[in-house]
Design a protein around this motif. Structure first.
Motif, PDB file in Angstrom:
ATOM      1  N   VAL A 149       0.851  -1.204   0.000  1.00 17.42           N
ATOM      2  CA  VAL A 149       0.000   0.000   0.000  1.00 17.42           C
ATOM      3  C   VAL A 149       0.882   1.248   0.000  1.00 17.42           C
ATOM      4  CG1 VAL A 149      -1.612   1.353   1.408  1.00 17.42           C
ATOM      5  CG2 VAL A 149      -2.033  -1.064   1.030  1.00 17.42           C
ATOM      6  N   GLY A 150       0.510   2.220  -0.840  1.00 12.25           N
ATOM      7  CA  GLY A 150       1.298   3.454  -0.938  1.00 12.25           C
ATOM      8  C   GLY A 150       2.251   3.450  -2.112  1.00 12.25           C
ATOM      9  N   LYS A 151       2.433   2.256  -2.723  1.00 11.17           N
ATOM     10  CA  LYS A 151       3.326   2.173  -3.885  1.00 11.17           C
ATOM     11  C   LYS A 151       2.538   2.406  -5.178  1.00 11.17           C
ATOM     12  CE  LYS A 151       6.758  -0.879  -1.810  1.00 11.17           C
ATOM     13  NZ  LYS A 151       7.162  -2.260  -1.569  1.00 11.17           N
ATOM     14  N   THR A 152       3.269   2.467  -6.293  1.00 15.63           N
ATOM     15  CA  THR A 152       2.669   2.493  -7.637  1.00 15.63           C
ATOM     16  C   THR A 152       3.273   1.325  -8.401  1.00 15.63           C
ATOM     17  OG1 THR A 152       4.427   3.871  -8.536  1.00 15.63           O
ATOM     18  CG2 THR A 152       2.525   5.026  -7.587  1.00 15.63           C
ATOM     19  N   LEU A 153       2.789   1.064  -9.593  1.00  8.35           N
ATOM     20  CA  LEU A 153       3.366  -0.028 -10.395  1.00  8.35           C
ATOM     21  C   LEU A 153       4.852   0.221 -10.661  1.00  8.35           C
ATOM     22  CD1 LEU A 153       0.548  -0.857 -13.002  1.00  8.35           C
ATOM     23  CD2 LEU A 153       1.154  -2.110 -10.930  1.00  8.35           C
ATOM     24  N   THR A 154       5.228   1.492 -10.809  1.00 10.05           N
ATOM     25  CA  THR A 154       6.634   1.840 -11.073  1.00 10.05           C
ATOM     26  C   THR A 154       7.524   1.514  -9.872  1.00 10.05           C
ATOM     27  OG1 THR A 154       5.860   3.656 -12.462  1.00 10.05           O
ATOM     28  CG2 THR A 154       8.170   3.721 -11.829  1.00 10.05           C
TER      29      THR A 154
ATOM     30  N   ALA B 129      -3.114  -6.661 -19.801  1.00 17.30           N
ATOM     31  CA  ALA B 129      -1.801  -7.314 -19.741  1.00 17.30           C
ATOM     32  C   ALA B 129      -0.889  -6.834 -20.865  1.00 17.30           C
ATOM     33  CB  ALA B 129      -1.967  -8.826 -19.782  1.00 17.30           C
ATOM     34  N   ALA B 130      -1.421  -6.758 -22.086  1.00 18.31           N
ATOM     35  CA  ALA B 130      -0.598  -6.358 -23.241  1.00 18.31           C
ATOM     36  C   ALA B 130      -0.045  -4.946 -23.063  1.00 18.31           C
ATOM     37  CB  ALA B 130      -1.428  -6.436 -24.521  1.00 18.31           C
ATOM     38  N   GLN B 131      -0.896  -4.026 -22.608  1.00 17.31           N
ATOM     39  CA  GLN B 131      -0.446  -2.637 -22.439  1.00 17.31           C
ATOM     40  C   GLN B 131       0.522  -2.488 -21.273  1.00 17.31           C
ATOM     41  OE1 GLN B 131      -3.531   0.592 -23.319  1.00 17.31           O
ATOM     42  NE2 GLN B 131      -4.840  -1.143 -22.846  1.00 17.31           N
ATOM     43  N   LEU B 132       0.219  -3.181 -20.172  1.00 21.61           N
ATOM     44  CA  LEU B 132       1.053  -3.018 -18.985  1.00 21.61           C
ATOM     45  C   LEU B 132       2.404  -3.710 -19.142  1.00 21.61           C
ATOM     46  CD1 LEU B 132      -1.719  -3.329 -16.258  1.00 21.61           C
ATOM     47  CD2 LEU B 132      -0.601  -1.247 -17.086  1.00 21.61           C
ATOM     48  N   LYS B 133       2.443  -4.804 -19.899  1.00 20.05           N
ATOM     49  CA  LYS B 133       3.743  -5.447 -20.198  1.00 20.05           C
ATOM     50  C   LYS B 133       4.634  -4.473 -20.962  1.00 20.05           C
ATOM     51  CE  LYS B 133       2.071 -10.221 -20.491  1.00 20.05           C
ATOM     52  NZ  LYS B 133       1.556 -11.270 -21.416  1.00 20.05           N
ATOM     53  N   ARG B 134       3.986  -3.692 -21.817  1.00 24.78           N
ATOM     54  CA  ARG B 134       4.711  -2.723 -22.642  1.00 24.78           C
ATOM     55  C   ARG B 134       5.223  -1.551 -21.783  1.00 24.78           C
ATOM     56  NH1 ARG B 134       4.475  -1.649 -28.102  1.00 24.78           N
ATOM     57  NH2 ARG B 134       4.760   0.531 -28.690  1.00 24.78           N
ATOM     58  N   THR B 135       4.361  -1.084 -20.873  1.00 24.48           N
ATOM     59  CA  THR B 135       4.699   0.083 -20.052  1.00 24.48           C
ATOM     60  C   THR B 135       5.572  -0.274 -18.855  1.00 24.48           C
ATOM     61  OG1 THR B 135       2.472   0.872 -20.642  1.00 24.48           O
ATOM     62  CG2 THR B 135       3.667   2.152 -19.023  1.00 24.48           C
ATOM     63  N   PHE B 136       5.357  -1.486 -18.314  1.00 27.01           N
ATOM     64  CA  PHE B 136       6.092  -1.917 -17.110  1.00 27.01           C
ATOM     65  C   PHE B 136       6.773  -3.277 -17.363  1.00 27.01           C
ATOM     66  CE2 PHE B 136       2.337   0.561 -15.832  1.00 27.01           C
ATOM     67  CZ  PHE B 136       2.933   1.612 -15.141  1.00 27.01           C
ATOM     68  N   PRO B 137       7.801  -3.296 -18.233  1.00 24.99           N
ATOM     69  CA  PRO B 137       8.429  -4.580 -18.616  1.00 24.99           C
ATOM     70  C   PRO B 137       9.102  -5.304 -17.448  1.00 24.99           C
ATOM     71  CG  PRO B 137       9.690  -2.712 -19.469  1.00 24.99           C
ATOM     72  CD  PRO B 137       8.430  -2.148 -18.909  1.00 24.99           C
ATOM     73  N   GLN B 138       9.343  -4.599 -16.348  1.00 26.75           N
ATOM     74  CA  GLN B 138      10.017  -5.214 -15.194  1.00 26.75           C
ATOM     75  C   GLN B 138       9.059  -6.068 -14.346  1.00 26.75           C
ATOM     76  OE1 GLN B 138       8.958  -2.133 -15.436  1.00 26.75           O
ATOM     77  NE2 GLN B 138       8.395  -1.262 -13.451  1.00 26.75           N
ATOM     78  N   LEU B 139       7.745  -5.958 -14.636  1.00 27.49           N
ATOM     79  CA  LEU B 139       6.749  -6.701 -13.847  1.00 27.49           C
ATOM     80  C   LEU B 139       6.302  -7.962 -14.570  1.00 27.49           C
ATOM     81  CD1 LEU B 139       4.544  -3.645 -12.721  1.00 27.49           C
ATOM     82  CD2 LEU B 139       6.429  -4.724 -11.461  1.00 27.49           C
TER      83      LEU B 139
ATOM     84  N   PRO C 166       8.768  -3.821  -6.469  1.00 26.42           N
ATOM     85  CA  PRO C 166      10.019  -4.544  -6.750  1.00 26.42           C
ATOM     86  C   PRO C 166       9.954  -5.239  -8.115  1.00 26.42           C
ATOM     87  CG  PRO C 166       9.174  -5.085  -4.555  1.00 26.42           C
ATOM     88  CD  PRO C 166       8.123  -4.279  -5.233  1.00 26.42           C
ATOM     89  N   GLU C 167      11.100  -5.377  -8.750  1.00 22.85           N
ATOM     90  CA  GLU C 167      11.172  -6.067 -10.041  1.00 22.85           C
ATOM     91  C   GLU C 167      10.629  -7.490  -9.899  1.00 22.85           C
ATOM     92  OE1 GLU C 167      14.668  -6.784 -13.301  1.00 22.85           O
ATOM     93  OE2 GLU C 167      14.769  -4.986 -12.052  1.00 22.85           O
ATOM     94  N   LYS C 168       9.999  -7.986 -10.951  1.00 21.62           N
ATOM     95  CA  LYS C 168       9.409  -9.347 -11.002  1.00 21.62           C
ATOM     96  C   LYS C 168       8.163  -9.479 -10.129  1.00 21.62           C
ATOM     97  CE  LYS C 168      12.796 -11.356 -13.489  1.00 21.62           C
ATOM     98  NZ  LYS C 168      12.597 -11.506 -14.927  1.00 21.62           N
ATOM     99  N   SER C 169       7.644  -8.374  -9.609  1.00 20.02           N
ATOM    100  CA  SER C 169       6.379  -8.441  -8.860  1.00 20.02           C
ATOM    101  C   SER C 169       5.290  -8.974  -9.795  1.00 20.02           C
ATOM    102  CB  SER C 169       5.973  -7.051  -8.367  1.00 20.02           C
ATOM    103  OG  SER C 169       6.837  -6.615  -7.342  1.00 20.02           O
ATOM    104  N   VAL C 170       4.384  -9.801  -9.246  1.00 21.73           N
ATOM    105  CA  VAL C 170       3.330 -10.408 -10.076  1.00 21.73           C
ATOM    106  C   VAL C 170       2.036  -9.596  -9.952  1.00 21.73           C
ATOM    107  CG1 VAL C 170       1.935 -12.486 -10.474  1.00 21.73           C
ATOM    108  CG2 VAL C 170       4.340 -12.712  -9.798  1.00 21.73           C
ATOM    109  N   ILE C 171       1.509  -9.207 -11.113  1.00 17.13           N
ATOM    110  CA  ILE C 171       0.281  -8.422 -11.176  1.00 17.13           C
ATOM    111  C   ILE C 171      -0.821  -9.321 -11.740  1.00 17.13           C
ATOM    112  CG2 ILE C 171      -0.784  -6.279 -12.005  1.00 17.13           C
ATOM    113  CD1 ILE C 171       1.852  -5.916 -10.356  1.00 17.13           C
ATOM    114  N   GLY C 172      -1.971  -9.352 -11.083  1.00 15.56           N
ATOM    115  CA  GLY C 172      -3.093 -10.183 -11.529  1.00 15.56           C
ATOM    116  C   GLY C 172      -4.062  -9.400 -12.392  1.00 15.56           C
TER     117      GLY C 172
END
Length: 360
Positions: free
Chosen positions: A130-135, A151-161, A138-144
């Protein structure tokens, strides 16, 4: 301006006096809240009518172990409701507009689209984030997310996730997030969270630069039998002019691309000073390929001379007699033109590959 797009409306309920109007809905808590809201608005306009709500379970509610995009059925959350409508077991059904395919079965129409709640996507974080953003995760965090579009857009914008499918109604998904450590965050429609009264769980709203939204997201639709003029007239008081025009453009765009939940298609619309703007985009499944274009169209049309032959005209499944026909036609044209522009740049190939990969 939305008011200027609407004709004067009849609040008398025509010949429906003292009738019980049966309203079909899905049984989930969110669907019931949405339907209760629509029924309350109808009750305010037609105080002499009695409304009875009938809950049903749809295919999409039953199949919870498979990604929506892989089930291969276009009307996952609507078919059972439409069957009841066809059998005259209900008089109207309430849907999230984004669940309704751009081609409705013969004999049905969308008789009302209510004023849109926020169409944007929202991120809900695990209590420890809580209090964080996607940016800042931590790297490799899993987003549901259960959406190929997100998924397609966020993979593009946040490749570290990393992104993983999550199914179930809102309550189920939030429980999976909070009680396990499988996900650092999940992405949901902001509208659903707000309607459930869970706005405090929204940790981040995704802007259109980060994630364009789904066609019709945030809007509620009332589906009726197209020939049932009294019911059509009764529900038409709920039409919101601006929402209708935006959603016509969005649905026309998706229909022309032959998009659905099995391919990543996304939009954003705004209406300002009678100029309707549509941004439309298509993506490969991994987000590495994308096409995105924005166009605009003037939707200022006079209200006079609108009756007569235009009465039964539908635009992408929507019947809205109380909104200038010329404006609806212009909105539909805008959707088609943005789709055509993307197709001329290779959208078909991107979507075909996405569909094949998803089917595999």
């Amino acid at each position: 301006m939305a008011d200027m797009l609407l004709k004067g409306q009849d609040k008398n309920g025509n010949g429906l006096k003292n009738q019980t109007i049966r309203v079909g809905t899905r049984k989930s808590q969110l669907a019931r809240i949405q339907t209760d809201n629509v029924v309350q608005m109808l009750q305010n306009h037609h105080p002499h009518l009695h409304f009875e709500i009938i809950g049903m379970t749809t295919t999409g509610d039953k199949i919870l172990d498979t990604a929506l995009s892989k089930i291969g059925e276009k009307s996952l959350f609507t078919k059972e409701l439409e069957n009841a409508l066809e059998r005259n077991e209900v008089d109207l059904v309430v849907h999230s507009l984004k669940d309704l395919p751009t081609s409705l079965p013969p004999g049905f129409t969308i008789g009302a689209i209510c004023k849109r709640e926020s169409p944007h996507d929202a991120v809900v974080f695990h209590p420890k984030h809580v209090g964080k953003t996607l940016t800042s995760l931590p790297e490799k965090s899993v987003i549901g997310t259960s959406s190929l579009r997100r998924a397609a857009q966020l993979k593009r914008t946040f490749p570290q996730l990393e992104f993983k499918d999550i199914r179930g109604n809102l309550n189920t998904r939030l429980k999976k997030l909070d009680e396990k450590d499988d996900f650092s965050a999940i992405v949901l429609a902001a509208a659903g969270l707000r309607r459930m009264g869970w706005e405090n769980r929204i940790g981040q709203i995704l802007s259109p630069t980060e994630c364009l939204y789904a066609v019709g997201q945030g809007a509620l639709a009332v589906e009726v039998r197209a020939r049932d003029q009294e019911i059509l007239e009764m529900v038409s008081v709920l039409h919101d002019g601006e929402t209708v025009l935006r959603c016509i453009a969005e649905r026309a765009f998706m229909k022309h691309l032959e998009g659905g939940c099995s391919v990543p298609v996304a939009v954003s619309t705004t209406l300002k000073d009678f100029q309707l703007y549509l941004t439309g985009a298509v993506y490969s499944l991994d987000g590495s390929e994308s096409l995105r274009e924005t166009m605009q169209m003037n939707v200022k049309f006079p209200l006079e001379n609108e009756d007569g032959p235009n009465d039964d005209i539908q635009h992408v499944g929507i019947t809205a007699k109380n909104i200038p026909h010329g404006a609806q036609k212009a909105a539909e044209k805008l959707g088609l033109e943005v789709a055509e522009l993307l197709l001329s740049k290779g959208a078909k190939q991107i979507l075909n590959v996405a569909r094949q990969l998803n089917d595999a």
